[in-house]
Write an enzyme that holds these catalytic residues in place. Sequence first.
Site, PDB file in Angstrom:
ATOM      1  N   PRO A 165      13.661  -5.653 -41.281  1.00  0.00           N
ATOM      2  CA  PRO A 165      12.558  -5.500 -40.340  1.00  0.00           C
ATOM      3  C   PRO A 165      11.326  -4.930 -41.037  1.00  0.00           C
ATOM      4  CG  PRO A 165      14.540  -4.433 -39.508  1.00  0.00           C
ATOM      5  CD  PRO A 165      14.840  -4.873 -40.904  1.00  0.00           C
ATOM      6  N   GLY A 205      10.397   1.425 -41.678  1.00  0.00           N
ATOM      7  CA  GLY A 205      10.994   2.506 -42.464  1.00  0.00           C
ATOM      8  C   GLY A 205      12.274   2.097 -43.163  1.00  0.00           C
ATOM      9  N   GLY A 252      12.296   0.037 -45.854  1.00  0.00           N
ATOM     10  CA  GLY A 252      12.008  -0.327 -47.248  1.00  0.00           C
ATOM     11  C   GLY A 252      11.626  -1.779 -47.462  1.00  0.00           C
ATOM     12  N   SER A 253      11.100  -2.443 -46.433  1.00  0.00           N
ATOM     13  CA  SER A 253      10.790  -3.872 -46.598  1.00  0.00           C
ATOM     14  C   SER A 253       9.699  -4.093 -47.657  1.00  0.00           C
ATOM     15  CB  SER A 253      10.384  -4.505 -45.263  1.00  0.00           C
ATOM     16  OG  SER A 253       9.186  -3.937 -44.813  1.00  0.00           O
ATOM     17  N   SER A 254       8.708  -3.210 -47.704  1.00  0.00           N
ATOM     18  CA  SER A 254       7.635  -3.441 -48.684  1.00  0.00           C
ATOM     19  C   SER A 254       8.151  -3.184 -50.099  1.00  0.00           C
ATOM     20  CB  SER A 254       6.415  -2.568 -48.378  1.00  0.00           C
ATOM     21  OG  SER A 254       6.730  -1.204 -48.531  1.00  0.00           O
ATOM     22  N   ALA A 255       9.015  -2.175 -50.268  1.00  0.00           N
ATOM     23  CA  ALA A 255       9.587  -1.917 -51.599  1.00  0.00           C
ATOM     24  C   ALA A 255      10.498  -3.079 -52.007  1.00  0.00           C
ATOM     25  CB  ALA A 255      10.373  -0.611 -51.594  1.00  0.00           C
ATOM     26  N   ALA A 256      11.273  -3.609 -51.048  1.00  0.00           N
ATOM     27  CA  ALA A 256      12.172  -4.720 -51.356  1.00  0.00           C
ATOM     28  C   ALA A 256      11.366  -5.945 -51.778  1.00  0.00           C
ATOM     29  CB  ALA A 256      13.044  -5.035 -50.145  1.00  0.00           C
ATOM     30  N   ASP A 296      11.514   4.785 -52.159  1.00  0.00           N
ATOM     31  CA  ASP A 296      11.884   3.449 -51.691  1.00  0.00           C
ATOM     32  C   ASP A 296      12.139   2.501 -52.876  1.00  0.00           C
ATOM     33  OD1 ASP A 296      11.240   4.676 -49.344  1.00  0.00           O
ATOM     34  OD2 ASP A 296       9.922   3.111 -48.583  1.00  0.00           O
TER      35      ASP A 296
HETATM   36  C1  MEV Z   1       8.928   6.336 -46.555  1.00  0.00           C
HETATM   37  O1  MEV Z   1      10.083   5.507 -46.586  1.00  0.00           O
HETATM   38  C2  MEV Z   1       9.309   7.760 -46.835  1.00  0.00           C
HETATM   39  C3  MEV Z   1       8.168   8.779 -46.817  1.00  0.00           C
HETATM   40  O2  MEV Z   1       8.725  10.008 -47.278  1.00  0.00           O
HETATM   41  C4  MEV Z   1       7.009   8.381 -47.695  1.00  0.00           C
HETATM   42  C5  MEV Z   1       7.334   8.414 -49.185  1.00  0.00           C
HETATM   43  O3  MEV Z   1       8.316   8.999 -49.594  1.00  0.00           O
HETATM   44  O4  MEV Z   1       6.519   7.829 -49.941  1.00  0.00           O
HETATM   45  C6  MEV Z   1       7.637   9.009 -45.417  1.00  0.00           C
END
Ligand code: MEV
Length: 305
Positions: free
Chosen positions: A92, A96, A98-102, A143
């Site tokens: 999704p 939160g 991790g889609s952008s990191a993936a 991430d």
């Molecule tokens: C984002 O997945 C986690 C946060 O702690 C931001 C970060 O670590 O860069 C909110």
Amino acid sequence: MNYLSRTFGKIILIGEHSVVYGKPAIAIPFDDTHLDVYIEKSDKNCISCKYFEGELDYSNDEILGINKLVDVFLEQYNISEKIKIKIDSNIPHERGMGSSAAAAVGVTKALYNYFDIDYNIEEIFSFANISEKIVHGNPSGIDVNVVANNKSLYYIKNKAFENFPIDTDAYIIIADSGKKGATKEAVSDVKKLVNTDKKYMQYIEKLGELTDMAKTNIENNNIFKLGEIFNSAQDYLRKLTVSDNLLEELIEIAIKNNALGAKLTGGGRGGCMIALSDSLENAQKIKLALDSKAKETWMTKLKIK
Ligand code: MEV
């Protein structure tokens, strides 16, 4: 089209936001969600994904980070061949997980594989971070670390990778509130709070302490205590203004249905929450209850390499 990389989503168990301030966090890869990247020769540099279809030069804000990453990669390796990149993902987006990191890690690995260039993990981080900085502003790196290594980790910003294998009897249930998270804004608002009143830095300190307590209790398979720690962490995240009504409703549903603890995961202000359960039977009950309100739910044993 050649299939060139697969990456997975991630879940932060505890330590989001405080990790930006050098406190520890614990995160796990989540292989129920994944992202595949395919590359083929083309007459122009193009991309095809859920958010954009067409020439990279004319892409939209949603893929600004990936666009820049590809540009820098092609320039750094002096590549003139034109390519089409296709991204298929069931992680999704902006929740939160991790889609952008993936996407950033997946595209980088696929580029290295397609052009048959040797690479190491540092090079993956460095390209993936080009995109992550555009998407998240000033990310802690957690991430990208969990996605690139595909291992659970105890993470401290700018410290060496520390794998943290987890072997507990607990289950976690993940629920997507259906609302896009706002990590960049949440991180920047927390920074403003921390700069205006010292009580907010104390909340960050507390989250760091709770993460270390979580680590010990995970190691000892003390999942009841871990549930309490999740609840305390959620209290501090709420005080840091990164929770919201939808997440709170889901948390309440989970607790009413015998979750040992529940909290948001990732940047917050939308996105996902996680609940902890002591048995498969209870986890199924919690998942069913969350299904009535959440956009999507998942369940997994808290036992990860
Ligand atoms: C984002 O997945 C986690 C946060 O702690 C931001 C970060 O670590 O860069 C909110």
